[in-house]
Design an enzyme around this catalytic site. Structure first.
Site, PDB file in Angstrom:
ATOM      1  N   ASP A 183       2.283  -3.048  -2.445  1.00 30.49           N
ATOM      2  CA  ASP A 183       1.036  -3.718  -2.775  1.00 30.49           C
ATOM      3  C   ASP A 183       0.015  -2.713  -3.314  1.00 30.49           C
ATOM      4  OD1 ASP A 183       0.856  -2.431  -0.311  1.00 30.49           O
ATOM      5  OD2 ASP A 183      -0.215  -4.051   0.703  1.00 30.49           O
ATOM      6  N   PHE A 235     -12.102  -0.400  -0.199  1.00 32.82           N
ATOM      7  CA  PHE A 235     -11.177  -1.271   0.523  1.00 32.82           C
ATOM      8  C   PHE A 235     -11.101  -2.645  -0.142  1.00 32.82           C
ATOM      9  CE2 PHE A 235      -9.540  -3.874   3.959  1.00 32.82           C
ATOM     10  CZ  PHE A 235      -8.513  -3.068   4.430  1.00 32.82           C
ATOM     11  N   GLY A 270       2.295  -6.302   3.055  1.00 31.93           N
ATOM     12  CA  GLY A 270       1.347  -6.476   1.952  1.00 31.93           C
ATOM     13  C   GLY A 270       1.922  -6.902   0.615  1.00 31.93           C
TER      14      GLY A 270
HETATM   15  P1  IMP Z   1      -0.977   4.893   1.889  1.00 33.97           P
HETATM   16  O1  IMP Z   1       0.163   5.343   2.762  1.00 33.97           O
HETATM   17  O2  IMP Z   1      -2.263   5.557   2.264  1.00 33.97           O
HETATM   18  O3  IMP Z   1      -0.669   4.994   0.408  1.00 33.97           O
HETATM   19  O4  IMP Z   1      -1.268   3.382   2.248  1.00 33.97           O
HETATM   20  C1  IMP Z   1      -0.414   2.391   1.906  1.00 33.97           C
HETATM   21  C2  IMP Z   1      -0.650   1.141   2.730  1.00 33.97           C
HETATM   22  O5  IMP Z   1      -1.961   1.080   3.309  1.00 33.97           O
HETATM   23  C3  IMP Z   1      -0.568  -0.060   1.828  1.00 33.97           C
HETATM   24  O6  IMP Z   1       0.758  -0.518   1.675  1.00 33.97           O
HETATM   25  C4  IMP Z   1      -1.475  -1.062   2.530  1.00 33.97           C
HETATM   26  O7  IMP Z   1      -0.743  -1.776   3.481  1.00 33.97           O
HETATM   27  C5  IMP Z   1      -2.510  -0.214   3.215  1.00 33.97           C
HETATM   28  N1  IMP Z   1      -3.785  -0.150   2.434  1.00 33.97           N
HETATM   29  C6  IMP Z   1      -4.260   0.896   1.736  1.00 33.97           C
HETATM   30  N2  IMP Z   1      -5.432   0.599   1.140  1.00 33.97           N
HETATM   31  C7  IMP Z   1      -5.696  -0.682   1.459  1.00 33.97           C
HETATM   32  C8  IMP Z   1      -6.776  -1.589   1.123  1.00 33.97           C
HETATM   33  O8  IMP Z   1      -7.732  -1.272   0.388  1.00 33.97           O
HETATM   34  N3  IMP Z   1      -6.686  -2.839   1.638  1.00 33.97           N
HETATM   35  C9  IMP Z   1      -5.657  -3.251   2.438  1.00 33.97           C
HETATM   36  N4  IMP Z   1      -4.637  -2.444   2.771  1.00 33.97           N
HETATM   37  C10 IMP Z   1      -4.656  -1.162   2.287  1.00 33.97           C
END
Ligand code: IMP
Length: 177
Positions: free
Chosen positions: A103, A155, A48
């Protein structure tokens, strides 16, 4: 406001190309100031962050290094709950000033599980730069040091972020309608 379809879902424009680029220039200016005279290592987390990492890096005027690693905890629109490392980190972080480039920080789970592995190597400093932060969704004690935009718990796709592998090529960031 433009509405687009990515795979089977509709998204509307949320952050324009200009807004993203101008915020990245501000973040880069802050990093240029904070890291003047040092040679930080940026660790960009694939997939990302590839666009953000490239644009941020282009706007730096300090000496800096960058490498890319791959972790994934997402499939489709829900976290799978697993953090998978598929491309390892070869750099030695001992004594280095390290900046993680993400990202988006959503639940915070990915970085929460990954940071101890980096700290174990005893970098001189360790900071987080994220383009987006869904603060309301963050469940782990994570405080990014450089945040592009704090966004609601919705999202998003575009500018490197995907929905089931699609939408990464969009220049703007779109939010689920
Ligand atoms: P976390 O571990 O829940 O903080 O998620 C991190 C990863 O989830 C990010 O690096 C993204 O790849 C993915 N992610 C989280 N939210 C979104 C979104 O709204 N759109 C696309 N990818 C997301």
């Amino acid at each position: 406001m433009a509405v687009i379809t990515v795979k089977d879902k509709q998204f509307e424009t949320y952050l324009s190309d200009e807004m993203i680029q101008s915020r990245i220039r501000e973040l880069a200016a802050e990093i240029n100031r904070d890291y003047a005279g040092t040679k930080p290592l940026f660790i960009a987390i694939l997939n990302g962050s590839f666009m953000f990492a490239a644009d941020l890096f282009k706007n730096l005027d300090i000496e800096a290094e960058i490498c890319f690693i791959k972790l994934a905890s997402y499939k489709g629109m829900k976290s799978t709950g697993k953090v998978v490392t598929s491309i390892g980190l070869e750099e030695d972080l001992f004594g280095k000033d390290v900046i993680i480039v993400e990202d988006i920080v959503d639940t915070g789970k990915t970085l929460h599980h990954f940071l101890p592995k980096l700290k174990h190597q005893q970098p001189r400093s360790l900071k987080i730069a994220t383009l987006l932060h869904k603060k309301e969704a963050t469940q782990y004690p994570l405080h990014p040091d450089y945040t592009g935009f704090e966004i609601p718990n919705k999202f998003v796709v575009g500018y490197g972020l995907d929905y089931d592998g699609l939408g990464r090529n969009l220049k703007e960031i779109y939010q689920l309608v």
